[in-house]
Write an enzyme that holds these catalytic residues in place. Structure first.
Site, PDB file in Angstrom:
ATOM      1  N   LYS A  67      53.663  46.227 -27.832  1.00  0.00           N
ATOM      2  CA  LYS A  67      52.909  47.488 -27.862  1.00  0.00           C
ATOM      3  C   LYS A  67      53.675  48.639 -28.512  1.00  0.00           C
ATOM      4  O   LYS A  67      53.105  49.421 -29.282  1.00  0.00           O
ATOM      5  CB  LYS A  67      52.481  47.887 -26.447  1.00  0.00           C
ATOM      6  CG  LYS A  67      51.389  47.010 -25.846  1.00  0.00           C
ATOM      7  CD  LYS A  67      50.979  47.561 -24.487  1.00  0.00           C
ATOM      8  CE  LYS A  67      49.810  46.770 -23.901  1.00  0.00           C
ATOM      9  NZ  LYS A  67      49.331  47.383 -22.645  1.00  0.00           N
ATOM     10  N   ASP A 103      44.298  51.889 -22.635  1.00  0.00           N
ATOM     11  CA  ASP A 103      44.598  51.611 -21.227  1.00  0.00           C
ATOM     12  C   ASP A 103      44.199  52.774 -20.313  1.00  0.00           C
ATOM     13  O   ASP A 103      43.692  52.559 -19.207  1.00  0.00           O
ATOM     14  CB  ASP A 103      46.086  51.289 -21.042  1.00  0.00           C
ATOM     15  CG  ASP A 103      46.452  49.903 -21.562  1.00  0.00           C
ATOM     16  OD1 ASP A 103      45.572  49.027 -21.574  1.00  0.00           O
ATOM     17  OD2 ASP A 103      47.612  49.704 -21.955  1.00  0.00           O
TER      18      ASP A 103
END
Length: 278
Positions: A67, A103
């Site tokens: 990420k 997220d």
């Protein structure tokens, strides 16, 4: 055929192909979404191929441990991925590789769906200061929660998040947990405490504010030890599965042109898969 991916190392545990496959069938889209295991040392080459147009993909999801590198390698990083320092969603647009992080959206949308009104909380306690807690803190701050208390075994890690996210975020060591839960409207576990047979710490939720909510971003098992404790003490709880489902929505829309809906059919499909495979 439009193709998208999820990449990580390892990635075989990912339920993203199940989620996106369901939506592709539901909307009758001629598309494909598949897992691409890519080792850390090969990730830069994977992204370079994607940027060059030689890849079959229009974009995809990025999971652990890629990420942060995805955020660095993308051509255009939006404000949320930039602040979090991590990207989980990539897409090509006119040859430019864009990056975002969904997220925080997934966390907030899950609570919107399962416990409307949660965002009126004035005081929240976040247990854990790892990578996953960043999106939670971002979402809480974005919703206007005035006090966000991050509690972690290593105080320095919690302090890094307080420094990153501003004046409403405060760092504390683990011994402060009992005092901090008093009067809190929201408690969020972002750690793996209680998973894999590890004993979860006993937490007294009884001094939380009336109508308080306890949630966990872990979703295997669906009822984590911390949620079980909260339920036994009479508190409302929300499991972490919805965060996984809702964070997938913006990416699907970017790649396939349709905004899908998270419904009970999808939730049941993923739960059945969890029961089969753990």
């Amino acid at each position: 055929m439009v193709k998208a991916f999820v990449t990580g190392w390892p990635v075989k545990h990912s339920r993203s192909p199940l989620i996106h496959g369901h939506w592709l069938r539901q909307h009758g889209i001629s598309g494909e979404y598949r897992a691409e295991p890519v080792a850390v040392e090969d990730f830069a080459d994977f992204i370079a191929t994607l940027k060059s147009g030689a890849s079959p993909y229009v974009g995809g999801n990025v999971t652990i441990p890629h990420k942060e590198m995805a955020c660095r390698l993308a051509d255009k990083v939006d404000s949320i991925a930039g602040e979090l320092g991590a990207a989980n969603t990539l897409w090509l647009e006119d040859g430019v590789l864009h990056a975002t992080n969904t997220d925080a959206h997934g966390f907030a949308a899950n609570l919107d769906e399962r416990h409307p009104g949660w965002d009126q909380a004035k005081k929240a306690v976040v247990l854990g200061a790892g990578g996953a807690s960043r999106a939670v803190i971002y979402a809480l701050r974005d919703c206007g929660v005035a006090e966000i208390h991050v509690v972690n075994r290593t105080l320095e890690r919690a302090q890094e998040l307080a420094d990153r996210f501003g004046a409403s975020v405060h760092a504390h060591p683990m011994p402060a947990l009992a005092e901090l839960t008093q009067g809190a409207s929201l408690f969020v576990n972002t750690t793996s405490l209680g998973m894999d047979g590890e004993e979860a710490p006993a937490i007294d939720f009884s001094a939380m504010a009336p109508g308080a909510l306890v949630t966990d971003i872990v979703y295997v098992p669906l009822k984590t030890p911390i949620l079980a404790q909260a339920q036994s003490q009479g508190l409302a709880t929300v499991d972490g599965l919805g965060m996984l489902l809702h964070q997938a929505v913006p990416g699907f829309e970017k790649w396939f042109g349709v905004r899908p809906v998270v419904d009970e059919t999808l939730r049941a499909l993923v739960i059945a898969d969890m029961e089969r495979h753990g």
